[in-house]
Design a protein around this motif. Structure first.
Motif, short mmCIF file in Angstrom:
data_model
loop_
_atom_site.label_atom_id
_atom_site.label_comp_id
_atom_site.label_asym_id
_atom_site.label_seq_id
_atom_site.Cartn_x
_atom_site.Cartn_y
_atom_site.Cartn_z
N UNK A 84 3.95 -3.52 -2.69
CA UNK A 84 4.27 -4.71 -1.66
C UNK A 84 4.80 -4.46 -0.31
N UNK A 85 5.76 -3.32 -0.42
CA UNK A 85 6.28 -2.81 0.86
C UNK A 85 5.00 -2.00 1.67
N UNK A 106 2.00 -2.14 1.54
CA UNK A 106 0.96 -3.34 2.27
C UNK A 106 1.52 -3.78 3.40
N UNK A 107 2.95 -4.20 3.19
CA UNK A 107 3.60 -4.78 4.55
C UNK A 107 3.68 -4.06 5.47
N UNK A 108 3.78 -2.68 5.47
CA UNK A 108 3.75 -1.63 6.53
C UNK A 108 2.32 -1.96 7.31
N UNK A 109 1.23 -1.86 6.46
CA UNK A 109 -0.15 -1.76 7.09
C UNK A 109 -0.30 -3.27 7.87
N UNK A 110 0.04 -4.20 7.21
CA UNK A 110 0.02 -5.52 7.94
C UNK A 110 0.90 -5.88 8.99
N UNK A 111 2.04 -5.22 9.00
CA UNK A 111 3.14 -5.46 9.90
C UNK A 111 2.50 -4.74 11.39
N UNK A 112 1.93 -3.68 10.95
CA UNK A 112 1.57 -2.71 12.16
C UNK A 112 0.19 -3.60 12.68
N UNK A 113 -0.69 -4.01 11.94
CA UNK A 113 -1.82 -4.87 12.56
C UNK A 113 -1.07 -6.07 13.31
N UNK A 114 -0.10 -6.78 12.85
CA UNK A 114 0.26 -7.94 13.84
C UNK A 114 1.01 -7.37 14.95
N UNK A 115 1.65 -6.41 14.84
CA UNK A 115 2.37 -5.60 16.12
C UNK A 115 1.24 -5.23 17.06
N UNK A 116 0.27 -4.61 16.66
CA UNK A 116 -0.70 -3.89 17.45
C UNK A 116 -1.67 -5.06 18.14
N UNK A 157 -4.54 6.91 10.19
CA UNK A 157 -3.21 7.30 9.62
C UNK A 157 -3.20 7.07 8.23
N UNK A 158 -4.30 6.73 7.66
CA UNK A 158 -4.33 6.88 6.06
C UNK A 158 -3.90 8.17 5.58
N UNK A 159 -2.94 8.27 4.58
CA UNK A 159 -2.38 9.29 3.99
C UNK A 159 -1.58 10.17 4.69
N UNK A 160 -1.01 9.82 5.79
CA UNK A 160 0.13 10.33 6.74
C UNK A 160 1.26 9.14 6.99
N UNK A 161 0.74 7.93 7.82
CA UNK A 161 1.68 7.02 7.82
C UNK A 161 1.64 5.94 6.90
N UNK A 162 0.19 5.81 6.22
CA UNK A 162 0.19 4.93 5.42
C UNK A 162 -0.51 5.16 3.96
#
Length: 74
Positions: A2-3, A5-15, A37-42
């Motif tokens: 959950x966390x 997924x939240x990181x990805x969605x929060x980034x989408x919202x911010x950007x 950023x898949x595999x590094x940040x996400x």
């Protein structure tokens, strides 16, 4: 998960959100950045889920950005 997924969605919202110092970016620009950023940040599994739910997320971003435009016009 959950966390992650939240990181990805929060980034989408911010950007995709307008900021005082810049306009929000398009969904496609954000999608490419998140994929890069898949595999590094996400977590790659979270990015895979993001890509699988793209139509829903794209619609949500469209609604959010459209609502902001309506509010700014008032």
């Amino acid at each position: 998960m959950g966390a992650r997924l939240f990181a990805v969605i929060d980034t989408l919202d911010a950007m995709t959100s307008d900021r005082p110092y810049r306009k929000g970016l398009s969904f496609d620009v954000d999608k490419a950045e998140i994929q890069s950023m898949s595999g590094t940040q996400f977590d790659p599994a979270a990015v895979r889920i993001f890509l699988e739910t793209e139509p829903v997320l794209r619609n949500m971003v469209s609604l959010k950005c459209g609502a902001a435009d309506i509010l700014m016009a008032r």
